[in-house]
Scaffold this motif. Sequence first.
Motif, PDB file in Angstrom:
ATOM      1  N   MET A 124      -7.111  16.452 -17.754  1.00  0.00           N
ATOM      2  CA  MET A 124      -7.875  16.362 -16.516  1.00  0.00           C
ATOM      3  C   MET A 124      -7.721  14.951 -15.957  1.00  0.00           C
ATOM      4  SD  MET A 124      -9.769  17.958 -14.330  1.00  0.00           S
ATOM      5  CE  MET A 124     -10.529  19.380 -15.139  1.00  0.00           C
ATOM      6  N   TRP A 125      -7.174  14.834 -14.765  1.00  0.00           N
ATOM      7  CA  TRP A 125      -7.029  13.538 -14.110  1.00  0.00           C
ATOM      8  C   TRP A 125      -8.140  13.353 -13.094  1.00  0.00           C
ATOM      9  CZ3 TRP A 125      -1.107  12.832 -12.635  1.00  0.00           C
ATOM     10  CH2 TRP A 125      -0.385  12.590 -13.823  1.00  0.00           C
ATOM     11  N   ASP A 126      -8.763  12.180 -13.118  1.00  0.00           N
ATOM     12  CA  ASP A 126      -9.710  11.850 -12.069  1.00  0.00           C
ATOM     13  C   ASP A 126      -8.938  11.192 -10.914  1.00  0.00           C
ATOM     14  OD1 ASP A 126      -9.149   9.253 -12.911  1.00  0.00           O
ATOM     15  OD2 ASP A 126     -11.074   8.980 -13.924  1.00  0.00           O
ATOM     16  N   LYS A 127      -9.664  10.769  -9.892  1.00  0.00           N
ATOM     17  CA  LYS A 127      -8.977  10.237  -8.712  1.00  0.00           C
ATOM     18  C   LYS A 127      -8.206   8.957  -9.019  1.00  0.00           C
ATOM     19  CE  LYS A 127     -13.166   7.975  -6.922  1.00  0.00           C
ATOM     20  NZ  LYS A 127     -14.091   7.915  -5.750  1.00  0.00           N
ATOM     21  N   GLN A 128      -8.692   8.183 -10.014  1.00  0.00           N
ATOM     22  CA  GLN A 128      -7.960   6.966 -10.379  1.00  0.00           C
ATOM     23  C   GLN A 128      -6.633   7.309 -11.043  1.00  0.00           C
ATOM     24  OE1 GLN A 128     -10.173   4.147 -12.724  1.00  0.00           O
ATOM     25  NE2 GLN A 128      -8.371   2.906 -13.195  1.00  0.00           N
ATOM     26  N   ALA A 129      -6.649   8.296 -11.941  1.00  0.00           N
ATOM     27  CA  ALA A 129      -5.411   8.701 -12.614  1.00  0.00           C
ATOM     28  C   ALA A 129      -4.415   9.285 -11.612  1.00  0.00           C
ATOM     29  CB  ALA A 129      -5.722   9.715 -13.717  1.00  0.00           C
ATOM     30  N   ILE A 130      -4.932  10.081 -10.673  1.00  0.00           N
ATOM     31  CA  ILE A 130      -4.042  10.626  -9.639  1.00  0.00           C
ATOM     32  C   ILE A 130      -3.414   9.495  -8.836  1.00  0.00           C
ATOM     33  CG2 ILE A 130      -3.969  11.997  -7.521  1.00  0.00           C
ATOM     34  CD1 ILE A 130      -6.169  13.760  -8.716  1.00  0.00           C
ATOM     35  N   SER A 131      -4.223   8.497  -8.509  1.00  0.00           N
ATOM     36  CA  SER A 131      -3.721   7.361  -7.741  1.00  0.00           C
ATOM     37  C   SER A 131      -2.646   6.594  -8.501  1.00  0.00           C
ATOM     38  CB  SER A 131      -4.885   6.430  -7.387  1.00  0.00           C
ATOM     39  OG  SER A 131      -4.426   5.278  -6.732  1.00  0.00           O
ATOM     40  N   GLU A 132      -2.822   6.461  -9.818  1.00  0.00           N
ATOM     41  CA  GLU A 132      -1.863   5.713 -10.625  1.00  0.00           C
ATOM     42  C   GLU A 132      -0.532   6.450 -10.748  1.00  0.00           C
ATOM     43  OE1 GLU A 132      -3.799   5.091 -14.316  1.00  0.00           O
ATOM     44  OE2 GLU A 132      -5.158   3.530 -13.555  1.00  0.00           O
ATOM     45  N   HIS A 133      -0.605   7.756 -10.933  1.00  0.00           N
ATOM     46  CA  HIS A 133       0.610   8.530 -11.210  1.00  0.00           C
ATOM     47  C   HIS A 133       1.260   9.090  -9.945  1.00  0.00           C
ATOM     48  CE1 HIS A 133       0.096   8.429 -15.586  1.00  0.00           C
ATOM     49  NE2 HIS A 133      -1.193   8.656 -15.389  1.00  0.00           N
ATOM     50  N   TYR A 222      12.772  18.337   4.787  1.00  0.00           N
ATOM     51  CA  TYR A 222      13.186  16.957   4.546  1.00  0.00           C
ATOM     52  C   TYR A 222      12.049  16.052   4.995  1.00  0.00           C
ATOM     53  CZ  TYR A 222      15.599  12.497   5.293  1.00  0.00           C
ATOM     54  OH  TYR A 222      15.963  11.175   5.273  1.00  0.00           O
ATOM     55  N   ALA A 223      11.514  15.260   4.043  1.00  0.00           N
ATOM     56  CA  ALA A 223      10.356  14.406   4.339  1.00  0.00           C
ATOM     57  C   ALA A 223      10.647  12.993   3.834  1.00  0.00           C
ATOM     58  CB  ALA A 223       9.100  14.976   3.679  1.00  0.00           C
ATOM     59  N   PRO A 224      11.256  12.148   4.658  1.00  0.00           N
ATOM     60  CA  PRO A 224      11.677  10.823   4.193  1.00  0.00           C
ATOM     61  C   PRO A 224      10.535   9.873   3.852  1.00  0.00           C
ATOM     62  CG  PRO A 224      12.026  11.052   6.567  1.00  0.00           C
ATOM     63  CD  PRO A 224      11.647  12.407   6.051  1.00  0.00           C
ATOM     64  N   ASP A 225       9.342  10.164   4.340  1.00  0.00           N
ATOM     65  CA  ASP A 225       8.214   9.261   4.100  1.00  0.00           C
ATOM     66  C   ASP A 225       7.357   9.673   2.903  1.00  0.00           C
ATOM     67  OD1 ASP A 225       8.918   7.740   6.354  1.00  0.00           O
ATOM     68  OD2 ASP A 225       7.820   9.101   7.686  1.00  0.00           O
ATOM     69  N   ILE A 226       7.765  10.706   2.183  1.00  0.00           N
ATOM     70  CA  ILE A 226       6.972  11.205   1.066  1.00  0.00           C
ATOM     71  C   ILE A 226       7.689  10.939  -0.252  1.00  0.00           C
ATOM     72  CG2 ILE A 226       5.987  13.256  -0.028  1.00  0.00           C
ATOM     73  CD1 ILE A 226       4.484  12.466   2.422  1.00  0.00           C
ATOM     74  N   GLU A 227       6.931  10.505  -1.237  1.00  0.00           N
ATOM     75  CA  GLU A 227       7.444  10.297  -2.585  1.00  0.00           C
ATOM     76  C   GLU A 227       6.489  10.970  -3.572  1.00  0.00           C
ATOM     77  OE1 GLU A 227      10.190   9.164  -5.295  1.00  0.00           O
ATOM     78  OE2 GLU A 227      10.325   8.387  -3.253  1.00  0.00           O
ATOM     79  N   LEU A 228       6.942  12.023  -4.226  1.00  0.00           N
ATOM     80  CA  LEU A 228       6.170  12.664  -5.287  1.00  0.00           C
ATOM     81  C   LEU A 228       6.989  12.616  -6.574  1.00  0.00           C
ATOM     82  CD1 LEU A 228       4.737  15.852  -3.484  1.00  0.00           C
ATOM     83  CD2 LEU A 228       3.535  13.717  -4.008  1.00  0.00           C
ATOM     84  N   ASN A 229       6.331  12.363  -7.686  1.00  0.00           N
ATOM     85  CA  ASN A 229       7.022  12.189  -8.957  1.00  0.00           C
ATOM     86  C   ASN A 229       7.147  13.471  -9.759  1.00  0.00           C
ATOM     87  OD1 ASN A 229       7.311   9.330  -8.630  1.00  0.00           O
ATOM     88  ND2 ASN A 229       5.121   9.140  -9.078  1.00  0.00           N
ATOM     89  N   ARG A 230       6.513  14.526  -9.282  1.00  0.00           N
ATOM     90  CA  ARG A 230       6.507  15.791 -10.012  1.00  0.00           C
ATOM     91  C   ARG A 230       6.081  16.900  -9.059  1.00  0.00           C
ATOM     92  NH1 ARG A 230       3.225  12.226 -11.568  1.00  0.00           N
ATOM     93  NH2 ARG A 230       4.167  11.995 -13.633  1.00  0.00           N
ATOM     94  N   PRO A 231       6.306  18.159  -9.407  1.00  0.00           N
ATOM     95  CA  PRO A 231       5.792  19.249  -8.576  1.00  0.00           C
ATOM     96  C   PRO A 231       4.266  19.222  -8.502  1.00  0.00           C
ATOM     97  CG  PRO A 231       7.492  20.063 -10.053  1.00  0.00           C
ATOM     98  CD  PRO A 231       7.176  18.662 -10.497  1.00  0.00           C
ATOM     99  N   VAL A 232       3.754  19.551  -7.337  1.00  0.00           N
ATOM    100  CA  VAL A 232       2.311  19.599  -7.099  1.00  0.00           C
ATOM    101  C   VAL A 232       1.954  21.008  -6.644  1.00  0.00           C
ATOM    102  CG1 VAL A 232       0.404  18.714  -5.701  1.00  0.00           C
ATOM    103  CG2 VAL A 232       2.199  17.153  -6.505  1.00  0.00           C
ATOM    104  N   ARG A 233       0.952  21.591  -7.258  1.00  0.00           N
ATOM    105  CA  ARG A 233       0.444  22.903  -6.849  1.00  0.00           C
ATOM    106  C   ARG A 233      -0.935  22.731  -6.237  1.00  0.00           C
ATOM    107  NH1 ARG A 233       2.367  27.970 -10.167  1.00  0.00           N
ATOM    108  NH2 ARG A 233       4.258  27.201 -11.165  1.00  0.00           N
ATOM    109  N   ILE A 234      -1.161  23.421  -5.157  1.00  0.00           N
ATOM    110  CA  ILE A 234      -2.462  23.394  -4.496  1.00  0.00           C
ATOM    111  C   ILE A 234      -3.102  24.756  -4.670  1.00  0.00           C
ATOM    112  CG2 ILE A 234      -3.703  22.890  -2.366  1.00  0.00           C
ATOM    113  CD1 ILE A 234      -0.051  22.102  -2.447  1.00  0.00           C
TER     114      ILE A 234
END
Length: 371
Positions: A124-133, A222-234
């Motif tokens: 479980m990540w809190d908002k700080q962990a999400i911000s870090e990763h 194509y989203a040149p301004d976005i950087e995600l380090n892993r897949p994200v599910r909503i």
Amino acid sequence: MKQYDVAVLGGGLLGRLTAWLLAEQGCKVILFNAGKRNGEGAAAFAAAAMLAPTAEAVEATPLVVQLGYTSLPIWRQWVDSFPTPVFMQQNGSLIVWHPQDRALAKQFTNHLQRAHQDNSVWQMWDKQAISEHEPQLAGRFKQGLFLPTEGQLDNRQTLLALADVLEQKQVSCHWEQSSDLAECAGLAHWTLDCRGYGGKSNWNSHGQSRLRGVRGEVLRVYAPDIELNRPVRILHPRYPIYIAPKQNKLFVIGATQIESEDDSNLSVRSGLELMSALHTVHSAFGEARILESMAELRPTLNHESPEIRYDKQNHVVAVNGLFRHGFMISPAVSIATVQVLQALMQQQSIPDAPARYHIDVLPENDNGETD
């Protein structure tokens, strides 16, 4: 005299994998694929290629989840062996939700606990962990579930790499050329039917399980301004929406799951839902460029697990029913399929290893054909 040991009918992901494994073991193989060499025309061409057995355990059968976990290290080994580079990432995946969907998050977590027998295979990540990763998600979500073992591939690179290794192994590849069981029977001692939804008519004329197509729709942006380090599910009231970051600022967004065999273009409703969810993750996605929208029919059996059938009389093995889990489970399924086929070719009993799969033996009728 027959020229080949095995004719593979269907050159999507599973057909390419099984043909490659057979060639690796010394079989002389011919492959027919109605679609293109790059994979266009196959369900795998539109897929996000998520390797996500933890998240899929919420809805998938225990067999599918097991196959997914088994396949993860196999993919790593295979990708490393391909002479053609293939993007593979195993940084885990992140599940997030908006405040109004907190109940969905609780339900999702409960399903995860049940499927994994209360073993905590997530964090479980809190908002700080999400911000870090995931710095670009900072302040946008209060909590998230991190699933550390999950990964993803580039689907189109994988299909091309498999085409390359097939040709290097001297598999006789016939791209953009349809065939059928009768033609294959004249060319090879055994036929392996991997046509997926394309084999629906033949599959449903035999055996007990029934094959149908389930519509899925995806966007590639194509989203040149976005950087995600892993897949994200909503988490979403109708279906989980994923954002899979690929190389070069390409993102695959999907996927709807609609009980329909309509493979026409993306609907307005689905497009609005996918793009709205994308925009809520980060407003910079509003400036992304839509490169493609695609609809695919995922081959699905009524028991929602893959199935291997074999017909000794007519020398046919068929495999189908990978649903939306094609990339996630195909290594384990292809290995089991080859084990069954080799046992039949050598007139041996079916090995114990694939016994956990759905295996259907087609009976003979008075004409020496299958019922």
